[in-house]
Design an enzyme around this catalytic site. Sequence first.
Site, PDB file in Angstrom:
ATOM      1  N   LYS A 123      96.053   0.514  69.788  1.00 24.14           N
ATOM      2  CA  LYS A 123      96.411   0.573  68.360  1.00 24.14           C
ATOM      3  C   LYS A 123      96.675   2.003  67.896  1.00 24.14           C
ATOM      4  O   LYS A 123      97.623   2.262  67.154  1.00 24.14           O
ATOM      5  CB  LYS A 123      95.281  -0.046  67.512  1.00 24.14           C
ATOM      6  CG  LYS A 123      95.056  -1.520  67.816  1.00 24.14           C
ATOM      7  CD  LYS A 123      93.861  -2.082  67.077  1.00 24.14           C
ATOM      8  CE  LYS A 123      92.528  -1.580  67.583  1.00 24.14           C
ATOM      9  NZ  LYS A 123      92.147  -2.010  68.940  1.00 24.14           N
ATOM     10  N   ARG A 183      74.013  -7.397  49.589  1.00 23.68           N
ATOM     11  CA  ARG A 183      74.046  -6.737  48.280  1.00 23.68           C
ATOM     12  C   ARG A 183      72.985  -5.645  48.121  1.00 23.68           C
ATOM     13  O   ARG A 183      72.368  -5.489  47.084  1.00 23.68           O
ATOM     14  CB  ARG A 183      73.956  -7.782  47.156  1.00 23.68           C
ATOM     15  CG  ARG A 183      75.150  -8.717  47.193  1.00 23.68           C
ATOM     16  CD  ARG A 183      74.929  -9.989  46.448  1.00 23.68           C
ATOM     17  NE  ARG A 183      73.916 -10.812  47.074  1.00 23.68           N
ATOM     18  CZ  ARG A 183      73.556 -12.000  46.634  1.00 23.68           C
ATOM     19  NH1 ARG A 183      74.115 -12.506  45.545  1.00 23.68           N
ATOM     20  NH2 ARG A 183      72.655 -12.705  47.262  1.00 23.68           N
ATOM     21  N   THR A 209      78.216  -1.260  70.106  1.00 22.79           N
ATOM     22  CA  THR A 209      78.398   0.185  70.309  1.00 22.79           C
ATOM     23  C   THR A 209      77.220   0.965  69.724  1.00 22.79           C
ATOM     24  O   THR A 209      77.153   2.176  69.887  1.00 22.79           O
ATOM     25  CB  THR A 209      79.690   0.668  69.635  1.00 22.79           C
ATOM     26  OG1 THR A 209      79.594   0.393  68.236  1.00 22.79           O
ATOM     27  CG2 THR A 209      80.926  -0.030  70.206  1.00 22.79           C
ATOM     28  N   THR A 241      82.355  -8.450  66.485  1.00 16.83           N
ATOM     29  CA  THR A 241      81.903  -7.397  65.592  1.00 16.83           C
ATOM     30  C   THR A 241      81.602  -8.041  64.234  1.00 16.83           C
ATOM     31  O   THR A 241      81.664  -9.275  64.103  1.00 16.83           O
ATOM     32  CB  THR A 241      82.938  -6.252  65.512  1.00 16.83           C
ATOM     33  OG1 THR A 241      82.342  -5.162  64.800  1.00 16.83           O
ATOM     34  CG2 THR A 241      84.241  -6.677  64.831  1.00 16.83           C
ATOM     35  N   GLY A 251      87.560   3.260  68.692  1.00 19.57           N
ATOM     36  CA  GLY A 251      87.986   4.494  69.345  1.00 19.57           C
ATOM     37  C   GLY A 251      89.476   4.377  69.572  1.00 19.57           C
ATOM     38  O   GLY A 251      89.910   3.616  70.421  1.00 19.57           O
ATOM     39  N   HIS A 252      90.253   5.068  68.753  1.00 22.80           N
ATOM     40  CA  HIS A 252      91.718   4.961  68.820  1.00 22.80           C
ATOM     41  C   HIS A 252      92.288   6.246  69.411  1.00 22.80           C
ATOM     42  O   HIS A 252      92.197   7.307  68.798  1.00 22.80           O
ATOM     43  CB  HIS A 252      92.299   4.683  67.425  1.00 22.80           C
ATOM     44  CG  HIS A 252      91.877   3.356  66.875  1.00 22.80           C
ATOM     45  ND1 HIS A 252      92.248   2.912  65.632  1.00 22.80           N
ATOM     46  CD2 HIS A 252      91.130   2.363  67.414  1.00 22.80           C
ATOM     47  CE1 HIS A 252      91.729   1.703  65.432  1.00 22.80           C
ATOM     48  NE2 HIS A 252      91.043   1.362  66.496  1.00 22.80           N
ATOM     49  N   GLN A 295      89.193  -2.848  66.346  1.00 25.03           N
ATOM     50  CA  GLN A 295      88.740  -3.947  67.208  1.00 25.03           C
ATOM     51  C   GLN A 295      89.928  -4.870  67.505  1.00 25.03           C
ATOM     52  O   GLN A 295      91.060  -4.414  67.522  1.00 25.03           O
ATOM     53  CB  GLN A 295      87.561  -4.716  66.577  1.00 25.03           C
ATOM     54  CG  GLN A 295      86.263  -3.932  66.517  1.00 25.03           C
ATOM     55  CD  GLN A 295      86.205  -2.900  65.422  1.00 25.03           C
ATOM     56  OE1 GLN A 295      86.414  -3.204  64.259  1.00 25.03           O
ATOM     57  NE2 GLN A 295      85.909  -1.673  65.768  1.00 25.03           N
ATOM     58  N   GLY A 311      90.074  -5.822  71.547  1.00 24.83           N
ATOM     59  CA  GLY A 311      90.072  -4.392  71.220  1.00 24.83           C
ATOM     60  C   GLY A 311      90.730  -3.537  72.290  1.00 24.83           C
ATOM     61  O   GLY A 311      91.092  -4.031  73.369  1.00 24.83           O
ATOM     62  N   ASP A 312      90.947  -2.262  71.938  1.00 32.96           N
ATOM     63  CA  ASP A 312      91.490  -1.263  72.867  1.00 32.96           C
ATOM     64  C   ASP A 312      92.883  -1.601  73.383  1.00 32.96           C
ATOM     65  O   ASP A 312      93.251  -1.256  74.507  1.00 32.96           O
ATOM     66  CB  ASP A 312      90.523  -1.051  74.055  1.00 32.96           C
ATOM     67  CG  ASP A 312      89.148  -0.652  73.592  1.00 32.96           C
ATOM     68  OD1 ASP A 312      89.060   0.035  72.555  1.00 32.96           O
ATOM     69  OD2 ASP A 312      88.161  -1.038  74.248  1.00 32.96           O
TER      70      ASP A 312
HETATM   71  P1  GDP Z   1      92.781   1.312  70.665  1.00 36.55           P
HETATM   72  O1  GDP Z   1      91.320   1.234  70.412  1.00 36.55           O
HETATM   73  O2  GDP Z   1      93.460  -0.002  70.483  1.00 36.55           O
HETATM   74  O3  GDP Z   1      93.465   2.400  69.894  1.00 36.55           O
HETATM   75  O4  GDP Z   1      92.936   1.670  72.209  1.00 36.55           O
HETATM   76  P2  GDP Z   1      92.093   2.779  73.014  1.00 36.55           P
HETATM   77  O5  GDP Z   1      92.549   4.121  72.608  1.00 36.55           O
HETATM   78  O6  GDP Z   1      90.640   2.496  72.962  1.00 36.55           O
HETATM   79  O7  GDP Z   1      92.522   2.440  74.507  1.00 36.55           O
HETATM   80  C1  GDP Z   1      93.854   2.457  74.898  1.00 36.55           C
HETATM   81  C2  GDP Z   1      94.010   3.479  76.040  1.00 36.55           C
HETATM   82  O8  GDP Z   1      95.241   3.269  76.689  1.00 36.55           O
HETATM   83  C3  GDP Z   1      94.046   4.901  75.551  1.00 36.55           C
HETATM   84  O9  GDP Z   1      93.459   5.728  76.548  1.00 36.55           O
HETATM   85  C4  GDP Z   1      95.537   5.213  75.434  1.00 36.55           C
HETATM   86  O10 GDP Z   1      95.829   6.590  75.620  1.00 36.55           O
HETATM   87  C5  GDP Z   1      96.079   4.401  76.569  1.00 36.55           C
HETATM   88  N1  GDP Z   1      97.435   3.851  76.379  1.00 36.55           N
HETATM   89  C6  GDP Z   1      97.986   3.318  75.249  1.00 36.55           C
HETATM   90  N2  GDP Z   1      99.196   2.799  75.539  1.00 36.55           N
HETATM   91  C7  GDP Z   1      99.411   3.006  76.856  1.00 36.55           C
HETATM   92  C8  GDP Z   1     100.466   2.657  77.746  1.00 36.55           C
HETATM   93  O11 GDP Z   1     101.454   2.043  77.391  1.00 36.55           O
HETATM   94  N3  GDP Z   1     100.300   3.020  79.059  1.00 36.55           N
HETATM   95  C9  GDP Z   1      99.207   3.692  79.506  1.00 36.55           C
HETATM   96  N4  GDP Z   1      99.140   3.992  80.793  1.00 36.55           N
HETATM   97  N5  GDP Z   1      98.189   4.015  78.686  1.00 36.55           N
HETATM   98  C10 GDP Z   1      98.283   3.669  77.387  1.00 36.55           C
HETATM   99  P1  IMO Z   2      88.758  -0.471  69.002  1.00 34.56           P
HETATM  100  O1  IMO Z   2      89.139  -0.318  67.549  1.00 34.56           O
HETATM  101  C1  IMO Z   2      86.550  -2.694  72.006  1.00 34.56           C
HETATM  102  C2  IMO Z   2      82.796  -4.549  70.762  1.00 34.56           C
HETATM  103  C3  IMO Z   2      81.526  -3.997  71.350  1.00 34.56           C
HETATM  104  C4  IMO Z   2      80.635  -5.218  71.328  1.00 34.56           C
HETATM  105  C5  IMO Z   2      81.065  -5.916  70.032  1.00 34.56           C
HETATM  106  C6  IMO Z   2      80.169  -5.612  68.851  1.00 34.56           C
HETATM  107  O2  IMO Z   2      88.677   0.814  69.722  1.00 34.56           O
HETATM  108  O3  IMO Z   2      89.608  -1.495  69.661  1.00 34.56           O
HETATM  109  P2  IMO Z   2      79.737  -3.496  67.309  1.00 34.56           P
HETATM  110  O4  IMO Z   2      79.534  -2.062  67.633  1.00 34.56           O
HETATM  111  O5  IMO Z   2      80.921  -3.758  66.459  1.00 34.56           O
HETATM  112  O6  IMO Z   2      78.498  -4.134  66.784  1.00 34.56           O
HETATM  113  O7  IMO Z   2      80.005  -4.203  68.728  1.00 34.56           O
HETATM  114  O8  IMO Z   2      82.379  -5.471  69.759  1.00 34.56           O
HETATM  115  N1  IMO Z   2      83.652  -3.551  70.103  1.00 34.56           N
HETATM  116  C7  IMO Z   2      84.796  -3.078  70.609  1.00 34.56           C
HETATM  117  N2  IMO Z   2      85.380  -3.321  71.793  1.00 34.56           N
HETATM  118  N3  IMO Z   2      87.154  -1.890  71.109  1.00 34.56           N
HETATM  119  C8  IMO Z   2      86.590  -1.673  69.904  1.00 34.56           C
HETATM  120  O9  IMO Z   2      87.228  -0.989  68.932  1.00 34.56           O
HETATM  121  C9  IMO Z   2      85.326  -2.243  69.625  1.00 34.56           C
HETATM  122  N4  IMO Z   2      84.494  -2.197  68.574  1.00 34.56           N
HETATM  123  C10 IMO Z   2      83.480  -3.011  68.870  1.00 34.56           C
HETATM  124  O10 IMO Z   2      81.736  -3.519  72.655  1.00 34.56           O
HETATM  125  O11 IMO Z   2      80.969  -6.072  72.395  1.00 34.56           O
HETATM  126 MG    MG Z   3      89.530   1.626  71.370  1.00 27.00          MG
END
Ligand code: GDP
Ligand code: IMO
Ligand code: MG
Length: 420
Positions: free
Chosen positions: A15, A142, A128, A236, A39-40, A221, A11-12
């Site tokens: 995206k 169901r 989360t 998840t 959290g995107h 994720q 994740g993170d």
């Molecule tokens: P997601 O859940 O996959 O959408 O990712 P998140 O938003 O949770 O985390 C990605 C973080 O990295 C966010 O704070 C973005 O603003 C930041 N980000 C994304 N791409 C880049 C990059 O190429 N460089 C830097 N420095 N930050 C980035």
């Molecule tokens: P994005 O879309 C990172 C992790 C949680 C936990 C496990 C299960 O922003 O990449 P849940 O709440 O689904 O029961 O949690 O999955 N997790 C994530 N980690 N980015 C996420 O979403 C996540 N969504 C869930 O931290 O370990």
């Molecule tokens: Mg995220």
Amino acid sequence: MVDVILGLQWGDEGKGKIVDFFAKDYDLIARFQGGPNAGHTLYVGDKKVVLHQIPSGIFHEEKTNLIGNGVVLDAVTLRKECDAVAALGVNYKKNLYISERTHLILPTHRALDKASEQSKGEEKIGSTLKGIGPTYMDKTGRNGLRVGDLLDKNFTTQYIKLRLKHQRLLDNFGFHEDITAWEEEFFEAVEFLRTFKIVNGEYFLNEKLALGQRVLAEGAQGSMLDVDFGTFPFVTSSNTITAGVCSGLGVAPQKIKEVIGITKAYCTRVGGGPFPTELLDETGDYLRNAGNEFGSTTGRPRRCGWIDGIALQFACMINGVTQLVMTKADILDGLDELKVCNGYKIDGEEKNFIPFQMNKVNIEPQYQSLEGWKTDISAISNFESMPPAMKTYIDYLNNLIKVPVKYISNGPGREQIVVV
Ligand code: GDP
Ligand code: IMO
Ligand code: MG
């Protein structure tokens, strides 16, 4: 045709930013799984926005966005998100559609999530606590309520019946928190949800495909958090992989064309569970601080480590990834030495695959060391101008993963992306 953007790690991966970047080339952007656990983050001008359930195409005025049936939806969170995007000038009432088959996260689902985590003690997942697991359990069990049920006059009766079942479960857990305030908020948000364009998502989307429109499916994720193929039980509760697009939107597999897999230039994980390349040293701290690696949904510090080629090979295999986007390359700017995991020793033996239970074996990651580029790449806008050591890093990954890196993201901003 449908293209997919999804995360290949835990994740993170970035995206939100990447979907926002690609959205201009599509007519419809659709979320197919997950819920407010996501959290995107994306930037609109200099304004940072974190989307949890609304697809990341929402800032493109002419594009349609769909919350698909595979999502679990929290009406309370949705309302807050809508306020946040409206403050930035988005007319969400015009562009956002919700599938009638999308399951609702109820206040008791959140309570059950909390109760379940508390009962796990040392083995907790690090959820989360947004109610994701219990809501998907009610779907497969169901029992759950869906967005379409909101339009039924018996909705409140159905809610009360399910709430009674949940109360018995909560009593078994010994969970006695008062959730009256959550319920009040929920019923207010339900009224708000009723005003949305609630559609039959599968016809809505397939009719657009029949007209030759282009659809982008947005994952939440990451592949290593997939309920089937991730590091179970530290995952998840949904299918985060390409297969989830079919069941989460009602799309036939042959309609899927490009699968764009996102990987950070390193790796992070938030919550519990195995993470072979985790760095518990100053390099890990460096990545966390430089990359501002704190959860977008929960604010928790993310665990950081080197990029894991074995996990990426696995993720590319199960997703059918056709091209890679590497994000956060700029975070490696300050490092003298970079490492890429190119093998695992599992209980002392070389085994380059993802084992059945990563947490029950001893994994020693094997590394290739590469030179850092020690250059600020955040303002570079073409690949030719990238430092040679960065090009070597990309070449190395291309050879290891056998899927080409087609884009490099070198900053959080909308325009900070370089075509390879
Ligand atoms: P997601 O859940 O996959 O959408 O990712 P998140 O938003 O949770 O985390 C990605 C973080 O990295 C966010 O704070 C973005 O603003 C930041 N980000 C994304 N791409 C880049 C990059 O190429 N460089 C830097 N420095 N930050 C980035
Ligand atoms: P994005 O879309 C990172 C992790 C949680 C936990 C496990 C299960 O922003 O990449 P849940 O709440 O689904 O029961 O949690 O999955 N997790 C994530 N980690 N980015 C996420 O979403 C996540 N969504 C869930 O931290 O370990
Ligand atoms: Mg995220």
